[in-house]
Design an enzyme around this catalytic site. Structure first.
Site, PDB file in Angstrom:
ATOM      1  N   LEU A 115       0.815  -1.232   0.000  1.00 17.00           N
ATOM      2  CA  LEU A 115       0.000   0.000   0.000  1.00 17.00           C
ATOM      3  C   LEU A 115       0.843   1.275   0.000  1.00 17.00           C
ATOM      4  O   LEU A 115       0.347   2.358   0.342  1.00 17.00           O
ATOM      5  CB  LEU A 115      -0.991  -0.009   1.181  1.00 17.00           C
TER       6      LEU A 115
ATOM      7  N   GLY B 154      17.950  13.285 -17.894  1.00 19.74           N
ATOM      8  CA  GLY B 154      17.814  11.849 -18.196  1.00 19.74           C
ATOM      9  C   GLY B 154      16.744  11.524 -19.217  1.00 19.74           C
ATOM     10  O   GLY B 154      16.647  10.397 -19.693  1.00 19.74           O
TER      11      GLY B 154
ATOM     12  N   TYR C  27      16.343   3.269 -10.856  1.00 25.97           N
ATOM     13  CA  TYR C  27      15.136   2.460 -11.073  1.00 25.97           C
ATOM     14  C   TYR C  27      15.423   1.376 -12.117  1.00 25.97           C
ATOM     15  O   TYR C  27      15.202   0.189 -11.876  1.00 25.97           O
ATOM     16  CB  TYR C  27      13.967   3.350 -11.513  1.00 25.97           C
TER      17      TYR C  27
ATOM     18  N   ARG D 296       7.194   8.758 -27.062  1.00 22.58           N
ATOM     19  CA  ARG D 296       7.222   7.478 -26.345  1.00 22.58           C
ATOM     20  C   ARG D 296       6.212   6.503 -26.935  1.00 22.58           C
ATOM     21  O   ARG D 296       5.324   6.902 -27.705  1.00 22.58           O
ATOM     22  CB  ARG D 296       6.847   7.714 -24.858  1.00 22.58           C
TER      23      ARG D 296
ATOM     24  N   LEU E  81       3.402  11.533 -17.493  1.00 28.40           N
ATOM     25  CA  LEU E  81       2.550  12.398 -18.310  1.00 28.40           C
ATOM     26  C   LEU E  81       1.058  12.170 -18.089  1.00 28.40           C
ATOM     27  O   LEU E  81       0.316  13.121 -17.784  1.00 28.40           O
ATOM     28  CB  LEU E  81       2.901  12.180 -19.792  1.00 28.40           C
TER      29      LEU E  81
HETATM   30  C1  WQD Z   1       6.690  10.768 -21.064  1.00 25.79           C
HETATM   31  C2  WQD Z   1       6.983  11.989 -21.922  1.00 25.79           C
HETATM   32  C3  WQD Z   1       8.408  13.589 -20.834  1.00 25.79           C
HETATM   33  C4  WQD Z   1       5.451  14.574 -17.703  1.00 25.79           C
HETATM   34  C5  WQD Z   1       8.727   6.639 -17.225  1.00 25.79           C
HETATM   35  C6  WQD Z   1       9.688   5.682 -16.629  1.00 25.79           C
HETATM   36  C7  WQD Z   1       9.514   4.341 -17.270  1.00 25.79           C
HETATM   37  C8  WQD Z   1       8.085   3.891 -17.171  1.00 25.79           C
HETATM   38  C9  WQD Z   1       7.155   4.945 -17.759  1.00 25.79           C
HETATM   39  C10 WQD Z   1       7.797   2.360 -15.332  1.00 25.79           C
HETATM   40  C11 WQD Z   1       8.442  12.433 -21.830  1.00 25.79           C
HETATM   41  C12 WQD Z   1       7.013  14.168 -21.075  1.00 25.79           C
HETATM   42  C13 WQD Z   1       6.083  14.013 -18.806  1.00 25.79           C
HETATM   43  C14 WQD Z   1       5.139  15.960 -17.710  1.00 25.79           C
HETATM   44  C15 WQD Z   1       6.097  16.139 -19.905  1.00 25.79           C
HETATM   45  N1  WQD Z   1       7.717   3.628 -15.835  1.00 25.79           N
HETATM   46  N2  WQD Z   1       6.387  14.778 -19.885  1.00 25.79           N
HETATM   47  N3  WQD Z   1       5.474  16.688 -18.822  1.00 25.79           N
HETATM   48  O1  WQD Z   1       9.823   9.241 -18.580  1.00 25.79           O
HETATM   49  O2  WQD Z   1       9.028   8.036 -20.705  1.00 25.79           O
HETATM   50  O3  WQD Z   1       9.029   6.815 -18.580  1.00 25.79           O
HETATM   51  O4  WQD Z   1       7.415   6.151 -17.068  1.00 25.79           O
HETATM   52  O5  WQD Z   1       8.127   1.359 -15.886  1.00 25.79           O
HETATM   53  O6  WQD Z   1      10.326   3.445 -16.587  1.00 25.79           O
HETATM   54  O7  WQD Z   1      10.981   6.135 -16.955  1.00 25.79           O
HETATM   55  O8  WQD Z   1       7.378   8.634 -18.921  1.00 25.79           O
HETATM   56  O9  WQD Z   1       5.287   9.862 -18.574  1.00 25.79           O
HETATM   57  O10 WQD Z   1       7.360  10.617 -17.303  1.00 25.79           O
HETATM   58  O11 WQD Z   1       7.208  11.024 -19.761  1.00 25.79           O
HETATM   59  O12 WQD Z   1       6.406  16.854 -20.890  1.00 25.79           O
HETATM   60  O13 WQD Z   1       4.565  16.531 -16.739  1.00 25.79           O
HETATM   61  O14 WQD Z   1       6.202  13.074 -21.453  1.00 25.79           O
HETATM   62  O15 WQD Z   1       9.409  14.560 -21.103  1.00 25.79           O
HETATM   63  O16 WQD Z   1       8.835  12.922 -23.107  1.00 25.79           O
HETATM   64  P1  WQD Z   1       8.911   8.267 -19.248  1.00 25.79           P
HETATM   65  P2  WQD Z   1       6.768  10.059 -18.550  1.00 25.79           P
END
Ligand code: WQD
Length: 330
Positions: free
Chosen positions: A34, A291, A149, A230, A199
């Site tokens: 939780l 990153g 991670y 993505r 996101l």
């Molecule tokens: C997606 C895109 C951001 C938030 C992460 C983990 C990965 C997996 C999925 C577990 C990117 C952009 C995001 C925001 C934005 N998790 N963004 N504004 O970083 O691809 O992957 O989540 O398994 O391991 O690394 O996902 O959703 O954070 O970002 O512009 O407020 O959206 O730059 O291009 P990410 P994310």
């Protein structure tokens, strides 16, 4: 079949629990600490599935509780989804990720071996790959994670591969790209406490009116519109991939990337809510997150050929199910 689902009240776990409970031969035990899930999700699973299952609040770091669970459980198969999953947090607090993800998994594997439980399906991530010149990632790419991670997930994969090579377990490793979307009922979705890093959960807060606009991190990436791209996979497609593994895991251990093979940029996602939900997301551009990479997505051939699975849903289903969940959870 007697199944243990770790992390079963989380975003992915709760959707998988519903998928598993559709099979009346499934005897399901869910454990969750939780730390990133709500106990009320247990009732939502009960309400939606109309099925019985066992739930135990359990931290995998607690070896004794885990041993007791396995003594009574007599499990045939483990779905291991429990773990901390924030890239940002893992960089700030690596110790938490070593303890929760690695030590927790070692305790689970220990309990499996001691109780002669052979089969485990592991929730891994495309983050294990790190940065590569090519944007289309396949399972034979080298794993060079660039954050803690991803490193913890690689370590767990290596333990599973070693135990499989010593014929102690059968394992299927699923490397998820970007899970998104919500249950069709609008009652289950990703709704973390606080300000989300990812996101879609952030967009959910915008739809609920809790935040005013989206911060787009970076608009000069090497993509069609400069925003990050993505491979977003609908949670139901992700669940279907797991269900396909149940038969295969006893026959052959393997590793699969789970994604759609179609990359979309942040602006594509924003446009999808306008197009399919008639909902306008306001946004401002900010500097890149440390990153973050320009674009990566899945090479889909292996899962299609060897698992007999491919994604069926796209941005329309993801945006509409997300919008429906956000409105219902206001
Ligand atoms: C997606 C895109 C951001 C938030 C992460 C983990 C990965 C997996 C999925 C577990 C990117 C952009 C995001 C925001 C934005 N998790 N963004 N504004 O970083 O691809 O992957 O989540 O398994 O391991 O690394 O996902 O959703 O954070 O970002 O512009 O407020 O959206 O730059 O291009 P990410 P994310």
């Amino acid at each position: 079949m007697n199944i243990l689902l770790t992390g079963g009240l989380g975003y992915i776990g709760s959707h998988l629990a519903l998928g598993l409970l559709k099979n009346k031969k499934t005897k399901l035990t869910i454990v969750d600490d939780l730390s990133n899930a709500k106990l009320s999700t247990k009732n939502t699973i009960k309400y939606l599935s109309k099925k019985k299952f066992k739930f135990k609040k359990l931290d995998l770091k607690n070896k004794n509780k885990l041993q007791k669970l396995f003594k009574v459980g007599k499990f045939d198969l483990i779905f291991h989804l429990a773990g901390s999953k924030s890239v940002k947090e893992s960089q700030i607090n690596p110790k938490k990720y070593y303890e929760n993800n690695v030590i927790g998994s070692i305790n689970l594997l220990h309990a499996m071996i001691e109780n002669n439980v052979k089969n485990i399906i592991f929730s891994s991530t495309a983050t294990v790959y790190g940065l590569h010149k090519k944007n289309c990632y396949s399972e034979n790419f080298s794993r060079e994670p660039i954050n803690t991670y991803g490193l913890t997930k690689k370590i767990i994969e290596d333990l599973l591969i070693d135990l499989k090579e010593k014929n102690q377990i059968n394992t299927l490793i699923l490397r998820y790209f970007n899970p998104a979307g919500c249950h069709i009922s609008g009652l289950l979705g990703e709704n973390p406490q606080g300000i989300p890093n990812n996101l879609y959960p952030y967009i959910i807060k915008i739809i609920k009116g809790e935040v005013k606009y989206l911060k787009i991190f970076g608009n000069n990436y090497k993509t069609k519109d400069g925003t990050g791209a993505r491979d977003y996979i609908h949670i139901q497609d992700l669940v279907d991939a797991h269900l396909k593994c149940i038969k295969l895991v006893k026959k052959k251990s393997d590793i699969f990337n789970i994604g759609t093979g179609r990359p979309y940029t942040v602006l594509d996602i924003i446009n999808s809510f306008k197009k399919y939900c008639n909902f306008k997301i306001n946004y401002n551009f900010y500097s890149r997150r440390e990153g973050d990479i320009d674009i990566y997505y899945n090479k889909i051939s292996k899962a299609k050929k060897k698992l007999g699975w491919s994604a069926k849903r796209g941005l329309k289903e993801i945006s509409q199910s997300t919008f429906n969940f956000a409105i219902k959870s206001k």
